[in-house]
Design a protein around this motif. Structure first.
Motif, mmCIF file in Angstrom:
data_model
loop_
_atom_site.group_PDB
_atom_site.id
_atom_site.type_symbol
_atom_site.label_atom_id
_atom_site.label_comp_id
_atom_site.label_asym_id
_atom_site.label_seq_id
_atom_site.Cartn_x
_atom_site.Cartn_y
_atom_site.Cartn_z
ATOM 1 N N ASP A 56 0.872 -1.167 0.000
ATOM 2 C CA ASP A 56 0.000 0.000 0.000
ATOM 3 C C ASP A 56 0.909 1.217 0.000
ATOM 4 O OD1 ASP A 56 -2.405 -1.358 0.018
ATOM 5 O OD2 ASP A 56 -2.525 -1.424 2.200
ATOM 6 N N GLN A 58 1.033 5.053 0.150
ATOM 7 C CA GLN A 58 0.199 6.179 0.564
ATOM 8 C C GLN A 58 0.742 7.472 -0.047
ATOM 9 O OE1 GLN A 58 -2.528 5.786 2.733
ATOM 10 N NE2 GLN A 58 -3.036 7.888 2.292
ATOM 11 N N THR A 105 -4.402 5.849 -1.379
ATOM 12 C CA THR A 105 -3.619 4.630 -1.227
ATOM 13 C C THR A 105 -3.619 3.874 -2.545
ATOM 14 O OG1 THR A 105 -4.182 4.465 1.118
ATOM 15 C CG2 THR A 105 -3.374 2.465 0.051
#
Length: 159
Positions: A56, A58, A105
């Motif tokens: 993920d 960000q 994300t």
């Protein structure tokens, strides 16, 4: 030349002035447009398996403009050091309010070969230097625009 009747001449002059004004305004807005500022704020391992891994990534996306911008697509390329390991895109519509910041994300999925490249780099260097770059497709008051972004970081310690 054949002289035009006064009302037709007036309409012609007004139409020409409107065209020049609207073209000039659009050009000024495009010059005044500032691209969104993107920072990679975090990278987390979501999963590692036999098929590869998912991270993920960000992003904090800031709109420096005095007006709202909608992004209809965000593409990305994820690099480990200088090696591109994965590409993709997010097609959800994002709204960047004037002078605002949103978080996005990006689920970045690596196949096994890309995971091996990243792990080999990590083992050799003791850290993972990465870069995310891509393009925003923006819908603005002056039409659709595509603008680049980039962010980089380093992962140290075992993920």
């Amino acid at each position: 030349l054949i002289p035009l009747p006064a009302p037709l001449m007036l309409r012609t002059v007004l139409l020409a002035a409107a065209l020049v004004t609207s073209t000039s305004c659009a050009a000024l807005l495009k010059q005044a447009f500032q691209s969104p500022v993107v920072d990679v704020t975090d990278v987390k391992v979501r999963a590692i398996g036999l098929q590869g891994a998912t991270l993920d990534v960000q992003l904090a996306i800031q709109n420096p403009n005095e007006y709202r911008i909608d992004a209809e697509k965000v593409s990305y390329n994820f690099f480990v050091d200088t090696t591109k390991v994965v590409s993709g895109e997010v097609t959800q519509r994002l709204t960047l309010e004037e002078k605002g910041t949103i978080n996005l994300t990006l689920p970045v999925t690596f196949d096994y070969a890309a995971l091996q490249t990243a792990m080999r780099y990590y083992v050799n260097k003791g850290a993972l230097d990465y870069r995310v770059e891509g393009m925003f497709t923006l819908v603005t008051p002056v039409g659709r625009m595509t603008r680049p972004y980039t962010g980089r970081g380093r992962v140290e310690g075992m993920p």
